[in-house]
Design a protein around this motif. Structure first.
Motif, PDB file in Angstrom:
ATOM      1  N   LEU A   1      -7.893   6.825   0.606  1.00 50.74           N
ATOM      2  CA  LEU A   1      -9.279   6.482   0.928  1.00 50.74           C
ATOM      3  C   LEU A   1      -9.721   5.221   0.201  1.00 50.74           C
ATOM      4  O   LEU A   1     -10.384   4.352   0.770  1.00 50.74           O
ATOM      5  CB  LEU A   1     -10.201   7.649   0.556  1.00 50.74           C
ATOM      6  CG  LEU A   1     -10.105   8.904   1.437  1.00 50.74           C
ATOM      7  CD1 LEU A   1     -10.976  10.015   0.865  1.00 50.74           C
ATOM      8  CD2 LEU A   1     -10.517   8.587   2.877  1.00 50.74           C
ATOM      9  N   ARG A   2      -9.341   5.106  -1.094  1.00 49.74           N
ATOM     10  CA  ARG A   2      -9.733   3.927  -1.871  1.00 49.74           C
ATOM     11  C   ARG A   2      -9.022   2.673  -1.364  1.00 49.74           C
ATOM     12  O   ARG A   2      -9.636   1.602  -1.282  1.00 49.74           O
ATOM     13  CB  ARG A   2      -9.414   4.170  -3.352  1.00 49.74           C
ATOM     14  CG  ARG A   2      -9.866   3.040  -4.293  1.00 49.74           C
ATOM     15  CD  ARG A   2     -11.375   2.868  -4.350  1.00 49.74           C
ATOM     16  NE  ARG A   2     -12.033   4.071  -4.803  1.00 49.74           N
ATOM     17  CZ  ARG A   2     -12.265   4.359  -6.098  1.00 49.74           C
ATOM     18  NH1 ARG A   2     -11.869   3.533  -7.032  1.00 49.74           N
ATOM     19  NH2 ARG A   2     -12.905   5.467  -6.431  1.00 49.74           N
TER      20      ARG A   2
ATOM     21  N   GLU B   1      -7.109  10.706  -2.180  1.00 51.79           N
ATOM     22  CA  GLU B   1      -8.143   9.850  -2.761  1.00 51.79           C
ATOM     23  C   GLU B   1      -7.667   8.399  -2.862  1.00 51.79           C
ATOM     24  O   GLU B   1      -8.452   7.472  -2.651  1.00 51.79           O
ATOM     25  CB  GLU B   1      -8.546  10.372  -4.143  1.00 51.79           C
ATOM     26  CG  GLU B   1      -9.225  11.736  -4.113  1.00 51.79           C
ATOM     27  CD  GLU B   1     -10.562  11.709  -3.376  1.00 51.79           C
ATOM     28  OE1 GLU B   1     -11.210  10.637  -3.360  1.00 51.79           O
ATOM     29  OE2 GLU B   1     -10.959  12.742  -2.816  1.00 51.79           O
TER      30      GLU B   1
ATOM     31  N   GLN C   1      -8.084  -0.317  -9.504  1.00 49.30           N
ATOM     32  CA  GLN C   1      -9.009   0.597  -8.851  1.00 49.30           C
ATOM     33  C   GLN C   1      -8.406   2.000  -8.717  1.00 49.30           C
ATOM     34  O   GLN C   1      -9.121   3.003  -8.779  1.00 49.30           O
ATOM     35  CB  GLN C   1      -9.363   0.066  -7.455  1.00 49.30           C
ATOM     36  CG  GLN C   1     -10.096  -1.250  -7.444  1.00 49.30           C
ATOM     37  CD  GLN C   1     -11.511  -1.122  -7.955  1.00 49.30           C
ATOM     38  OE1 GLN C   1     -12.199  -0.153  -7.661  1.00 49.30           O
ATOM     39  NE2 GLN C   1     -11.931  -2.101  -8.739  1.00 49.30           N
TER      40      GLN C   1
ATOM     41  N   TRP D   1      -5.649  -4.083  -6.842  1.00 51.12           N
ATOM     42  CA  TRP D   1      -5.721  -2.752  -6.240  1.00 51.12           C
ATOM     43  C   TRP D   1      -5.438  -1.672  -7.284  1.00 51.12           C
ATOM     44  O   TRP D   1      -6.126  -0.659  -7.349  1.00 51.12           O
ATOM     45  CB  TRP D   1      -4.696  -2.628  -5.117  1.00 51.12           C
ATOM     46  CG  TRP D   1      -4.935  -3.464  -3.907  1.00 51.12           C
ATOM     47  CD1 TRP D   1      -6.053  -4.201  -3.620  1.00 51.12           C
ATOM     48  CD2 TRP D   1      -4.045  -3.654  -2.810  1.00 51.12           C
ATOM     49  NE1 TRP D   1      -5.907  -4.833  -2.421  1.00 51.12           N
ATOM     50  CE2 TRP D   1      -4.693  -4.524  -1.894  1.00 51.12           C
ATOM     51  CE3 TRP D   1      -2.774  -3.184  -2.506  1.00 51.12           C
ATOM     52  CZ2 TRP D   1      -4.090  -4.916  -0.702  1.00 51.12           C
ATOM     53  CZ3 TRP D   1      -2.176  -3.571  -1.311  1.00 51.12           C
ATOM     54  CH2 TRP D   1      -2.828  -4.426  -0.422  1.00 51.12           C
TER      55      TRP D   1
ATOM     56  N   GLN E   1       0.831  -1.197   0.000  1.00 44.62           N
ATOM     57  CA  GLN E   1       0.000   0.000   0.000  1.00 44.62           C
ATOM     58  C   GLN E   1       0.869   1.252   0.000  1.00 44.62           C
ATOM     59  O   GLN E   1       0.591   2.212  -0.728  1.00 44.62           O
ATOM     60  CB  GLN E   1      -0.925  -0.008   1.218  1.00 44.62           C
ATOM     61  CG  GLN E   1      -1.951  -1.128   1.196  1.00 44.62           C
ATOM     62  CD  GLN E   1      -3.018  -0.958   2.263  1.00 44.62           C
ATOM     63  OE1 GLN E   1      -2.967  -0.057   3.090  1.00 44.62           O
ATOM     64  NE2 GLN E   1      -4.005  -1.832   2.231  1.00 44.62           N
TER      65      GLN E   1
ATOM     66  N   ASN F   1      -8.250   1.965   1.537  1.00 48.39           N
ATOM     67  CA  ASN F   1      -8.899   1.550   2.776  1.00 48.39           C
ATOM     68  C   ASN F   1     -10.103   0.653   2.534  1.00 48.39           C
ATOM     69  O   ASN F   1     -10.540  -0.051   3.438  1.00 48.39           O
ATOM     70  CB  ASN F   1      -9.325   2.787   3.579  1.00 48.39           C
ATOM     71  CG  ASN F   1      -9.731   2.455   4.991  1.00 48.39           C
ATOM     72  OD1 ASN F   1      -9.037   1.723   5.687  1.00 48.39           O
ATOM     73  ND2 ASN F   1     -10.872   2.984   5.424  1.00 48.39           N
ATOM     74  N   THR F   2     -10.620   0.657   1.307  1.00 47.20           N
ATOM     75  CA  THR F   2     -11.803  -0.151   0.981  1.00 47.20           C
ATOM     76  C   THR F   2     -11.442  -1.483   0.331  1.00 47.20           C
ATOM     77  O   THR F   2     -12.322  -2.306   0.094  1.00 47.20           O
ATOM     78  CB  THR F   2     -12.738   0.613   0.022  1.00 47.20           C
ATOM     79  OG1 THR F   2     -12.110   0.727  -1.275  1.00 47.20           O
ATOM     80  CG2 THR F   2     -13.055   2.002   0.548  1.00 47.20           C
ATOM     81  N   LEU F   3     -10.152  -1.704   0.019  1.00 50.06           N
ATOM     82  CA  LEU F   3      -9.757  -2.871  -0.757  1.00 50.06           C
ATOM     83  C   LEU F   3      -9.310  -4.019   0.138  1.00 50.06           C
ATOM     84  O   LEU F   3      -8.777  -3.811   1.223  1.00 50.06           O
ATOM     85  CB  LEU F   3      -8.644  -2.488  -1.736  1.00 50.06           C
ATOM     86  CG  LEU F   3      -9.015  -1.365  -2.720  1.00 50.06           C
ATOM     87  CD1 LEU F   3      -7.836  -1.036  -3.620  1.00 50.06           C
ATOM     88  CD2 LEU F   3     -10.233  -1.761  -3.551  1.00 50.06           C
ATOM     89  N   SER F   4      -9.509  -5.230  -0.340  1.00 50.08           N
ATOM     90  CA  SER F   4      -9.261  -6.426   0.458  1.00 50.08           C
ATOM     91  C   SER F   4      -7.806  -6.866   0.369  1.00 50.08           C
ATOM     92  O   SER F   4      -7.203  -6.877  -0.710  1.00 50.08           O
ATOM     93  CB  SER F   4     -10.154  -7.566  -0.036  1.00 50.08           C
ATOM     94  OG  SER F   4      -9.777  -8.790   0.557  1.00 50.08           O
TER      95      SER F   4
END
Length: 285
Positions: free
Chosen positions: A39-40, A36, A56, A53, A8, A42-45
């Motif tokens: 934030l994105r 941004e 996205q 990733w 990440q 933080n939503t990914l597995s």
């Protein structure tokens, strides 16, 4: 390959680098992209791969920056620069005792040309210095068993510049009577090769060349085109070039594959128990 938290951080660094290339004098957009992307992320597995990733994040980044291909100029220059080296390298491959090993080694060295990892490597120096191919001993023997005239082979390509050196390997394979397909990305991401790059280096004149359907670095199987998926499943040999394809397919491929790449980041090097920057040629499955 399952990602790490370090991945990440690496992606955020990639985003900042891309923003500075695309709009060097607009720090507000640099900050917006990082915000941004964070934030994105933080939503990914964590059960997905880094290429999942990236597919996205990058389109979001292009929208923020107002530029759908920030690396376009860098890619053109990489292709041009490496094409200048191809004639001399081709002669070295032809003169070698084992043209397949030498062409594979050259192709793997080409994977150094990558703007994703934080560190850039000197591919030109490596062509002169990295001549030991013992790292590929086991896997190349398995490959040799499959390289029969008429065998269907798919190469999943990776970066610009690298693709120019891949033409040398493609010619060696075609001379052996291999039915070869070479796949590139379907949309810009980092400095990955597209069809226009394949055409610039002449890959389309050597073998069947096509877009994969993927819009991320690496081949994500649930994203590839139906045509490429059919070729992938039916090929006698699949060779995955580059670290992105390793991250996308290692421990996730549904069939035996070969991986040929440079382990350029610490996470991948640690995974494989090798030094960062090592050449890798692996048979999985």
């Amino acid at each position: 390959m399952i990602p790490h938290l370090d991945c990440q951080v690496c992606l955020l660094s990639q985003g900042l680098k891309m923003a500075r290339i695309a709009v060097p004098d607009d720090p507000e957009k640099h900050e917006k992209l990082l915000h941004e992307w964070a934030l994105r992320l933080n939503t990914l597995s964590m059960e997905q791969t880094v290429p999942h990733w990236a597919q996205q994040l990058y389109p979001l980044g292009y929208e923020i920056l107002g530029n759908s291909d920030p690396y376009a100029k860098i890619k053109r220059e990489a292709n041009r620069q490496v094409m200048q080296a191809v004639p001399a390298v081709s002669e070295i491959v032809k003169a070698s005792d084992d043209s397949l090993r030498t062409a594979l080694n050259v192709s793997i060295i080409g994977n150094y040309i990558d703007h994703g990892p934080p560190e850039m490597f000197d591919w030109q120096a490596a062509l002169d210095e990295e001549n030991d191919t013992s790292f590929m001993d086991g896997a190349v023997q398995e490959l040799e068993k499959l390289l029969k005239p008429g065998a269907r082979m798919l190469i999943l390509g990776d970066n610009t510049g690298e693709i120019a050196l891949d033409t040398i390997l493609a010619k060696v394979l075609m001379e052996r009577g291999i039915d070869l397909t070479y796949a590139v990305r379907s949309a810009p991401i980092l400095n990955d090769a597209l069809m226009e790059d394949a055409e610039f280096v002449g890959m389309d004149k050597i073998c069947r060349t096509m877009p994969s359907g993927c819009i991320t670095f690496g081949t994500v199987l649930d994203q590839v085109s139906p045509e490429l998926l059919k070729i992938y499943n039916s090929a006698d040999i699949v060779l995955c070039k580059g670290q992105g394809n390793f991250e996308a397919l290692y421990e996730r491929s549904n069939r035996p594959v070969f991986f040929a790449f440079k382990a350029k980041c610490r996470v991948v090097a640690d995974k494989l128990g090798c030094a960062q920057g090592s050449s890798m040629f692996i048979c999985e499955g």
